[in-house]
Design a protein around this motif. Structure first.
Motif, PDB file in Angstrom:
ATOM      1  N   SER A  51       2.651   6.696  -0.740  1.00  0.00           N
ATOM      2  CA  SER A  51       2.672   6.015  -2.026  1.00  0.00           C
ATOM      3  C   SER A  51       1.602   6.627  -2.925  1.00  0.00           C
ATOM      4  O   SER A  51       0.412   6.456  -2.668  1.00  0.00           O
ATOM      5  CB  SER A  51       2.397   4.528  -1.826  1.00  0.00           C
ATOM      6  OG  SER A  51       2.339   3.878  -3.072  1.00  0.00           O
ATOM      7  N   TRP A 155       9.043  -9.261 -12.330  1.00  0.00           N
ATOM      8  CA  TRP A 155       9.018  -8.615 -11.016  1.00  0.00           C
ATOM      9  C   TRP A 155      10.126  -9.142 -10.101  1.00  0.00           C
ATOM     10  O   TRP A 155      10.629  -8.395  -9.244  1.00  0.00           O
ATOM     11  CB  TRP A 155       7.642  -8.751 -10.375  1.00  0.00           C
ATOM     12  CG  TRP A 155       6.609  -7.977 -11.145  1.00  0.00           C
ATOM     13  CD1 TRP A 155       5.509  -8.453 -11.783  1.00  0.00           C
ATOM     14  CD2 TRP A 155       6.617  -6.560 -11.393  1.00  0.00           C
ATOM     15  NE1 TRP A 155       4.827  -7.448 -12.406  1.00  0.00           N
ATOM     16  CE2 TRP A 155       5.483  -6.262 -12.187  1.00  0.00           C
ATOM     17  CE3 TRP A 155       7.464  -5.517 -11.030  1.00  0.00           C
ATOM     18  CZ2 TRP A 155       5.172  -4.976 -12.614  1.00  0.00           C
ATOM     19  CZ3 TRP A 155       7.166  -4.224 -11.454  1.00  0.00           C
ATOM     20  CH2 TRP A 155       6.035  -3.969 -12.226  1.00  0.00           C
ATOM     21  N   GLU A 159      12.905  -6.592  -8.447  1.00  0.00           N
ATOM     22  CA  GLU A 159      13.359  -6.599  -7.047  1.00  0.00           C
ATOM     23  C   GLU A 159      14.872  -6.733  -6.974  1.00  0.00           C
ATOM     24  O   GLU A 159      15.532  -6.113  -6.131  1.00  0.00           O
ATOM     25  CB  GLU A 159      12.682  -7.746  -6.282  1.00  0.00           C
ATOM     26  CG  GLU A 159      11.217  -7.522  -6.002  1.00  0.00           C
ATOM     27  CD  GLU A 159      10.979  -6.302  -5.110  1.00  0.00           C
ATOM     28  OE1 GLU A 159      11.794  -6.068  -4.195  1.00  0.00           O
ATOM     29  OE2 GLU A 159       9.993  -5.586  -5.354  1.00  0.00           O
ATOM     30  N   ASP A 200       1.545  -6.923  -6.890  1.00  0.00           N
ATOM     31  CA  ASP A 200       0.742  -6.641  -5.703  1.00  0.00           C
ATOM     32  C   ASP A 200       0.976  -5.214  -5.228  1.00  0.00           C
ATOM     33  O   ASP A 200       1.692  -4.436  -5.857  1.00  0.00           O
ATOM     34  CB  ASP A 200       1.067  -7.647  -4.600  1.00  0.00           C
ATOM     35  CG  ASP A 200       2.555  -7.698  -4.267  1.00  0.00           C
ATOM     36  OD1 ASP A 200       3.284  -6.731  -4.602  1.00  0.00           O
ATOM     37  OD2 ASP A 200       3.008  -8.702  -3.684  1.00  0.00           O
ATOM     38  N   LYS A 201       0.370  -4.849  -4.097  1.00  0.00           N
ATOM     39  CA  LYS A 201       0.472  -3.487  -3.571  1.00  0.00           C
ATOM     40  C   LYS A 201       1.917  -3.104  -3.253  1.00  0.00           C
ATOM     41  O   LYS A 201       2.352  -1.970  -3.509  1.00  0.00           O
ATOM     42  CB  LYS A 201      -0.385  -3.351  -2.304  1.00  0.00           C
ATOM     43  CG  LYS A 201      -1.870  -3.302  -2.567  1.00  0.00           C
ATOM     44  CD  LYS A 201      -2.249  -2.013  -3.293  1.00  0.00           C
ATOM     45  CE  LYS A 201      -3.753  -1.913  -3.503  1.00  0.00           C
ATOM     46  NZ  LYS A 201      -4.111  -0.677  -4.252  1.00  0.00           N
ATOM     47  N   LYS A 202       2.670  -4.044  -2.729  1.00  0.00           N
ATOM     48  CA  LYS A 202       4.069  -3.769  -2.412  1.00  0.00           C
ATOM     49  C   LYS A 202       4.856  -3.468  -3.679  1.00  0.00           C
ATOM     50  O   LYS A 202       5.679  -2.533  -3.729  1.00  0.00           O
ATOM     51  CB  LYS A 202       4.677  -4.971  -1.688  1.00  0.00           C
ATOM     52  CG  LYS A 202       6.146  -4.796  -1.329  1.00  0.00           C
ATOM     53  CD  LYS A 202       6.709  -6.047  -0.667  1.00  0.00           C
ATOM     54  CE  LYS A 202       8.209  -5.890  -0.392  1.00  0.00           C
ATOM     55  NZ  LYS A 202       8.793  -7.129   0.175  1.00  0.00           N
ATOM     56  N   CYS A 203       4.582  -4.226  -4.714  1.00  0.00           N
ATOM     57  CA  CYS A 203       5.263  -4.029  -5.990  1.00  0.00           C
ATOM     58  C   CYS A 203       4.874  -2.677  -6.593  1.00  0.00           C
ATOM     59  O   CYS A 203       5.719  -1.927  -7.086  1.00  0.00           O
ATOM     60  CB  CYS A 203       4.886  -5.157  -6.933  1.00  0.00           C
ATOM     61  SG  CYS A 203       5.916  -5.255  -8.391  1.00  0.00           S
ATOM     62  N   GLU A 204       3.591  -2.351  -6.541  1.00  0.00           N
ATOM     63  CA  GLU A 204       3.118  -1.066  -7.072  1.00  0.00           C
ATOM     64  C   GLU A 204       3.774   0.097  -6.337  1.00  0.00           C
ATOM     65  O   GLU A 204       4.180   1.090  -6.939  1.00  0.00           O
ATOM     66  CB  GLU A 204       1.598  -0.986  -6.961  1.00  0.00           C
ATOM     67  CG  GLU A 204       1.025   0.277  -7.560  1.00  0.00           C
ATOM     68  CD  GLU A 204      -0.498   0.293  -7.545  1.00  0.00           C
ATOM     69  OE1 GLU A 204      -1.071   1.293  -8.006  1.00  0.00           O
ATOM     70  OE2 GLU A 204      -1.104  -0.698  -7.070  1.00  0.00           O
ATOM     71  N   GLN A 205       3.899  -0.035  -5.023  1.00  0.00           N
ATOM     72  CA  GLN A 205       4.531   1.025  -4.235  1.00  0.00           C
ATOM     73  C   GLN A 205       6.002   1.185  -4.615  1.00  0.00           C
ATOM     74  O   GLN A 205       6.504   2.314  -4.743  1.00  0.00           O
ATOM     75  CB  GLN A 205       4.413   0.711  -2.747  1.00  0.00           C
ATOM     76  CG  GLN A 205       5.051   1.782  -1.858  1.00  0.00           C
ATOM     77  CD  GLN A 205       4.889   1.470  -0.380  1.00  0.00           C
ATOM     78  OE1 GLN A 205       4.130   0.582  -0.001  1.00  0.00           O
ATOM     79  NE2 GLN A 205       5.604   2.198   0.458  1.00  0.00           N
ATOM     80  N   SER A 206       6.681   0.077  -4.826  1.00  0.00           N
ATOM     81  CA  SER A 206       8.108   0.159  -5.176  1.00  0.00           C
ATOM     82  C   SER A 206       8.293   0.847  -6.530  1.00  0.00           C
ATOM     83  O   SER A 206       9.244   1.620  -6.712  1.00  0.00           O
ATOM     84  CB  SER A 206       8.743  -1.232  -5.194  1.00  0.00           C
ATOM     85  OG  SER A 206       8.350  -1.973  -6.336  1.00  0.00           O
TER      86      SER A 206
END
Length: 646
Positions: A51, A155, A159, A200-206
């Motif tokens: 990422s 967000w 998703e 969050d981090k998961k969202c940033e990675q996506s």
């Protein structure tokens, strides 16, 4: 007029469009046929192993007090549209609220196997919500209030998009331009919602992974954008530049940056004409180009990337051109050329208001402003400019393809252009008439590209515009939904005197029929205008035929009597009187919203008459005043317009 035969089409394509775009189109189609694009952009995308860090600095975030002030200046509810989005409703193309739907019809098919015609209805209804243009009212409301509902809603929908639009599958991956425009909205979302716990981090990675997949999708089919040589190329070039900026440490970013800048600067050089008119001969696509250029210039400043002065000069001319076709009182502009509802950065005004893009473009490319300060300054601030401290430019540019008469409160325009690129609409000699921000004599606009006939770009035809036609002959060969050949050329005829009260132009399309066509626009004084149309034989032989003329008038209460055609709306009464020289018997028809109110049906063109489309998939009733006569040449039609205030 039917489609030209294959050899005629090939001849004019090579002569007018050229071999280079045709070669690029052949390369693109070979990539589809061979399976090369399927291999380069596999379903699910090529794996992203890590990422990468994500930048969030493209925009300058205004403080809440300033945002609230701009909303008050525009008389808007600052959070109304955001609240509609929370309720699942979005205003696509600047129109009325409708349900947000991010689910394409074919989510499992590779994009290269899909065609726009596979979709019931208009594919732009699928593409538009997936551009995420609705993030701007959400983000603006979040910036104003800090209300986490706005961030959460975005967000959650992001998703949903990822779930229903697997990488390289479905209609939302079919167009590389759509991928590029989606990146603009993503860059805004990342920055404005960065303080939110929902990012969050998961969202940033996506988001980071999505940017990579989008840039790869853009890069692989640039041949198609080069073949089109229009806003597709600018969009995709800026998309690559933006992706490289957002993921500056990613290994592919260097290549994206190099490719993006190469084709962006090429497009600025080749697509903007000497007076600033954009290659697509469209006011809304002109705004689209300027918006993309503003983003590119902003990134160049952030990265200290060279931005040659000659390209700044071109973009300055393009900003001035927009000023030349805009109504100062309303911020609206000539409804000229294609209008697909694109409004990439809706910050500072509604889709019909061109003041935000004009003020921002003048600030960026010219270091000045041409409007007083107001709510339309907002877009400039988001991009790092403060128009309030810039000098005010008070002169209007001279355009090659349009001339204006009148003053800021009442004016009319005449179109006469020498094309060096593909025409959009058959609209030479088109006249529009304005009074205090009210468009009285109209260009019909676009409405739709992909609906059942006649709504497949039907408003591009000559009949719905207001230059007279001879024997119902289209002035050009229509070779496709967006393709005219044997281009209709026109020129202004210089009188050798100050053109404050009269301008004259000649259209060359009917020379092949042995006819010279002229139009003269005269300003007789406030509230009094005249248009004189002349048909003259080029040779000594007798020429006669059917002459028809359509005036599209703002909707209102109407009557047709011995004085002429009279239309009343809330603000004005407009009297239109048409006479001929020599005197000939004339047939009059009134058509409103495709329905014949006076006169006889002619053909299928009737369903296109009496409509005004301010944006894509929106059409409003208007009044077509259709005049028709049989006459020998020389012949003259005089249309007199008198405006009475209420």
């Amino acid at each position: 007029m039917g489609m030209p035969n294959l050899w005629t089409k090939a001849y004019w394509l090579i002569r007018e469009v050229g071999l280079a775009p045709l070669f690029s189109l052949a390369v693109y189609r070979l990539g589809l046929w061979s399976g090369y694009y399927r291999w380069r952009t596999p379903l699910g995308g090529r794996k992203v192993n890590a990422s990468p860090p994500l930048r969030a600095d493209v925009f300058v975030l205004p403080d809440p007090e300033r945002l609230a002030k701009w909303s008050r200046l525009r008389g808007e509810d600052a959070t109304l549209e955001a609240e509609e989005i929370l309720a699942g409703q979005v205003r696509l193309f600047g129109g009325q609220p409708q349900s947000l739907n991010l689910k394409p019809p074919h989510p499992k098919r590779h994009w290269s196997s899909l065609h726009e015609e596979d979709v019931p209805g208009d594919i732009k209804q699928i593409w538009e919500p997936a551009r995420f243009g609705w993030v701007f009212p959400l983000g603006r409301a979040y910036r104003l209030s800090g209300d986490e509902r706005y961030a959460k809603t975005f967000w959650e929908n992001w998703e949903s998009f990822l779930t229903h639009n697997p990488v390289n599958a479905g209609e939302n991956w079919l167009s590389a331009q759509e991928a590029a425009l989606r990146l603009i909205a993503l860059s805004f979302a990342v920055q404005v919602f960065k303080p939110s716990p929902h990012f969050d981090k998961k969202c940033e990675q996506s988001v980071a992974e999505a940017i990579i997949h989008h840039a790869r999708r853009i890069e692989v089919t640039l041949a198609y954008a080069r073949a089109q040589n229009n806003n597709h190329l600018v969009s995709e070039a800026v998309g690559l530049v933006l992706a490289a900026h957002l993921l500056s440490d990613w290994p592919e970013a260097r290549r994206w940056r190099k490719t993006g800048w190469k084709w962006f600067f090429w497009a600025v050089e080749k697509q903007i004409e000497p007076d600033g008119e954009y290659i697509q001969h469209s006011v809304n696509y002109h705004r689209l180009m300027l918006t993309l250029a503003l983003l590119a210039f902003r990134i160049a400043q952030l990265e200290n990337h060279p931005f040659p002065q000659k390209h700044l000069n071109k973009l300055g001319l393009a900003a001035g051109w927009l000023q030349g076709v805009m109504d100062e009182a309303s911020g609206e502009a000539l409804n000229f050329g294609h209008h697909d509802g694109a409004h990439l950065l809706p910050l500072g005004g509604k889709i019909e208001d061109y003041r935000p893009i004009l003020q921002a473009s003048m600030a960026a490319f010219c270091g000045e402003r041409c409007l007083p300060n107001g709510g339309w300054d907002e877009l400039a601030y988001w991009l790092g400019y403060n128009p309030a401290i810039l000098p005010l430019k008070d002169d209007r540019p001279v355009l090659h393809g349009f001339r204006r008469l009148g003053h800021s409160a009442e004016w009319a325009s005449l179109r006469a252009h020498h094309y060096v690129s593909r025409p959009a609409h058959a609209d030479q000699l088109q006249v529009e008439l304005w009074r205090r921000g009210c468009r009285l004599v109209c260009d019909p606009g676009t409405y739709a590209y992909n609906l059942p006939p006649p709504w497949q770009n039907g408003l591009a035809l000559a009949e719905v515009h207001n230059a007279p036609m001879f024997n119902a002959q289209q002035p050009m060969l229509r070779a496709g939904k967006f393709l005219w050949l044997r281009w209709d050329q026109a020129r202004f005829l210089e009188e050798g005197e100050d053109e404050k009260n009269s301008i004259r132009a000649e259209r060359l399309a009917y020379h092949r029929l042995g006819i010279r066509q002229e139009r003269q626009l005269e300003w007789k004084g406030d509230g009094h205008w005249q248009v004189i149309d002349r048909f003259l034989p080029l040779g000594s032989g007798a020429v006669s035929g059917k002459i028809s003329l359509n005036w599209l008038i703002r909707d209102g209460e109407w009557r047709l009597d011995e004085h002429g055609f009279i239309v009343d709306d809330k603000r004005y009464q407009l009297l239109v009187r048409v006479t001929s020289q020599p005197i000939q018997k004339m047939k009059f028809r009134i058509v409103r919203a495709g329905q014949i109110l006076v006169g006889e049906k002619i053909n299928e063109i009737d369903s296109l008459l009496g409509w005004f489309s301010p944006t894509y998939l929106t059409r409003l009733p208007a009044l077509s005043f259709w005049i028709e006569t049989e006459a020998g040449l020389p012949f003259e039609l005089r249309s007199e317009f008198q405006i009475y205030s209420k």
